[in-house]
Design an enzyme around this catalytic site. Structure first.
Site, PDB file in Angstrom:
ATOM      1  N   GLU A  80       1.314 -39.858   5.808  1.00 59.72           N
ATOM      2  CA  GLU A  80       1.044 -39.402   7.176  1.00 59.72           C
ATOM      3  C   GLU A  80       0.429 -37.998   7.194  1.00 59.72           C
ATOM      4  O   GLU A  80       0.452 -37.324   8.227  1.00 59.72           O
ATOM      5  CB  GLU A  80       2.329 -39.431   7.996  1.00 59.72           C
ATOM      6  N   SER A 206       4.522 -44.100  11.501  1.00 59.71           N
ATOM      7  CA  SER A 206       3.167 -44.283  12.038  1.00 59.71           C
ATOM      8  C   SER A 206       2.625 -45.697  11.833  1.00 59.71           C
ATOM      9  O   SER A 206       1.416 -45.900  11.779  1.00 59.71           O
ATOM     10  CB  SER A 206       2.187 -43.268  11.425  1.00 59.71           C
ATOM     11  N   TYR A 274      -3.577 -43.606  16.770  1.00 62.34           N
ATOM     12  CA  TYR A 274      -4.273 -42.365  16.456  1.00 62.34           C
ATOM     13  C   TYR A 274      -5.794 -42.406  16.556  1.00 62.34           C
ATOM     14  O   TYR A 274      -6.418 -41.359  16.722  1.00 62.34           O
ATOM     15  CB  TYR A 274      -3.884 -41.908  15.036  1.00 62.34           C
ATOM     16  N   ARG A 313      12.120 -39.323  19.297  1.00 63.86           N
ATOM     17  CA  ARG A 313      11.580 -40.426  20.097  1.00 63.86           C
ATOM     18  C   ARG A 313      12.216 -41.726  19.649  1.00 63.86           C
ATOM     19  O   ARG A 313      12.397 -41.977  18.455  1.00 63.86           O
ATOM     20  CB  ARG A 313      10.057 -40.497  19.905  1.00 63.86           C
ATOM     21  N   ASP A 315      11.760 -45.935  19.981  1.00 67.61           N
ATOM     22  CA  ASP A 315      10.863 -47.027  20.351  1.00 67.61           C
ATOM     23  C   ASP A 315      11.682 -48.279  20.633  1.00 67.61           C
ATOM     24  O   ASP A 315      12.654 -48.572  19.915  1.00 67.61           O
ATOM     25  CB  ASP A 315       9.866 -47.308  19.226  1.00 67.61           C
ATOM     26  N   GLU A 328      13.142 -48.459  16.427  1.00 70.35           N
ATOM     27  CA  GLU A 328      13.355 -47.400  15.449  1.00 70.35           C
ATOM     28  C   GLU A 328      13.383 -46.043  16.129  1.00 70.35           C
ATOM     29  O   GLU A 328      13.108 -45.915  17.326  1.00 70.35           O
ATOM     30  CB  GLU A 328      12.281 -47.433  14.363  1.00 70.35           C
ATOM     31  N   ASN A 330      12.210 -41.829  15.670  1.00 70.14           N
ATOM     32  CA  ASN A 330      11.300 -40.897  15.014  1.00 70.14           C
ATOM     33  C   ASN A 330      11.852 -39.497  15.228  1.00 70.14           C
ATOM     34  O   ASN A 330      11.934 -39.026  16.362  1.00 70.14           O
ATOM     35  CB  ASN A 330       9.894 -41.027  15.606  1.00 70.14           C
ATOM     36  N   GLY A 334       4.912 -37.326  16.567  1.00 73.71           N
ATOM     37  CA  GLY A 334       3.556 -36.789  16.576  1.00 73.71           C
ATOM     38  C   GLY A 334       3.330 -35.835  17.730  1.00 73.71           C
ATOM     39  O   GLY A 334       3.922 -35.968  18.801  1.00 73.71           O
TER      40      GLY A 334
END
Length: 364
Positions: A80, A206, A274, A313, A315, A328, A330, A334
């Site tokens: 990443e 990612s 991205y 974060r 998801d 999951e 994070n 990002g």
């Protein structure tokens, strides 16, 4: 304060009554602009965002000099790296804009012991080495304050399987899954989880190395792709429905964002995250107030179960029957122009510079 108790004012509550009132955003720049307009409208109506006023009133730091010398860590050597370079550059610029003595630190090119020269660290090092507990352990050993989660939560969050096992143990709904090896009976996996499936490396972020599998014959190739990122690979039941992300900052869930790739038969992969500008972001997310609060509460429970701190974060998916499933966590999200944390913060009334200041202030 928790979501289950009292709610901060959400600038979207007045229009978040269901799908008919959704705001369709076809790229992240428009998402940020739409959120900014909500904030502007509130100010013009003498109803300033509570989040914005709270960030000023409760900030632990009134002057940039209080931060001392700050290392913004980004880059690194993980898969990443490119995303981390973009995220970190944005954070560094935001802090420097506000007079913070912040410097880029790239552990790929600098000796990690040089961090002893800094007073604190803003970690934007995505992936292995920066998000899995290793950097957190080094900083703890050096006694240097850092943004985000500690060793335990970082290590857990980077391991999708152990995160899901923990959530299961806490009674939190997460999509069924199975670990895979080269000797796995693919038919047995299909019998257990059904089709389609999503194949994931266990220790990547990612969406790197992920493949959607629609039939049995595709499983070996999907496994071969994922195992290039590491020995641990998992299959997860494909949840047909709507995908959401929930940003958590200071133990509070921000406005939920719904994600929709241009090809809704696929998934929110690396390209959609991205590189593409045709992914749609919905703010408001299209859920009823009750469902959004439920999803926020579920996400907070998931965040706390992992012992995550500061910011992060979650998801999640909502299936066609209306049930929510955690995917999951994070712990170093990002912070690029396409990223979701700045979108959620903007929807809550906090611009990017203020967001970065607020996160850094958590180190004091």
């Amino acid at each position: 304060m928790t979501i289950n108790d009292n709610q901060h004012t959400n600038p979207f509550n007045s229009v978040n009554d269901g799908a008919d009132n959704e705001t369709l955003i076809t790229n992240p720049e428009s998402a940020l602009a739409a959120a900014a307009q909500v904030e502007k409208d509130g100010i013009e109506n003498n109803q300033p965002s509570q989040a914005l006023s709270l960030s000023v009133a409760t900030s632990k730091v009134k002057d940039a000099s209080e931060f001392g010398k700050v290392a913004v860590i980004y880059g690194g050597s993980s898969n990443e790296r490119s995303v981390s370079l973009d995220s970190g550059a944005a954070v560094l610029q935001a802090l420097q804009n506000q007079g913070v003595d912040a410097t880029h630190f790239d552990p790929k090119h600098q000796d990690i012991t040089e961090l002893r020269e800094y007073d604190r660290v803003f970690n934007v090092l995505h992936g292995r080495g920066g998000e899995d507990g290793l950097l957190q352990g080094v900083l703890q050993w050096f006694d240097i304050p850092q943004t985000g989660s500690g060793i335990l939560a970082s290590a857990l969050g980077m391991d999708k399987v152990r995160t899901k096992q923990l959530w299961q143990g806490c009674g939190l709904s997460t999509a069924p899954f199975s670990l895979l090896t080269a000797d796995t009976d693919w038919q047995q996996v299909v019998n257990m989880l059904g089709l389609p499936l999503i194949i994931k490396p266990v220790h990547e972020g990612s969406s790197i190395g992920m493949t959607k599998v629609n039939n049995l014959d595709e499983l070996p190739a999907a496994y071969a792709t994922a195992v290039q990122c590491g020995d641990a690979v998992m299959a997860e039941r494909w949840i047909t429905g709507r995908e959401f992300t929930i940003v958590v900052i200071d133990d509070e869930a921000y406005p939920v964002i719904r994600l929709e790739p241009a090809d809704i038969t696929n998934f929110y992969d690396f390209e959609a995250k991205y590189n593409r500008n045709d992914t749609s972001y919905y703010i408001p997310c299209g859920l009823s107030d009750a469902d959004e609060k439920h999803l926020q509460a579920l996400s907070l429970a998931a965040f706390r179960a992992v012992d995550a701190k500061g910011w992060g974060r979650i998801d999640a998916m909502q299936d066609e029957a209306g049930s929510f499933w955690l995917l999951e966590i994070n712990t170093v999200p990002g912070m690029t122009s396409h990223s979701l944390v700045p979108m959620a913060a903007k929807a809550y009334g906090m611009d990017f510079d203020t967001l970065c200041w607020h996160i850094l202030a958590q180190t004091l």
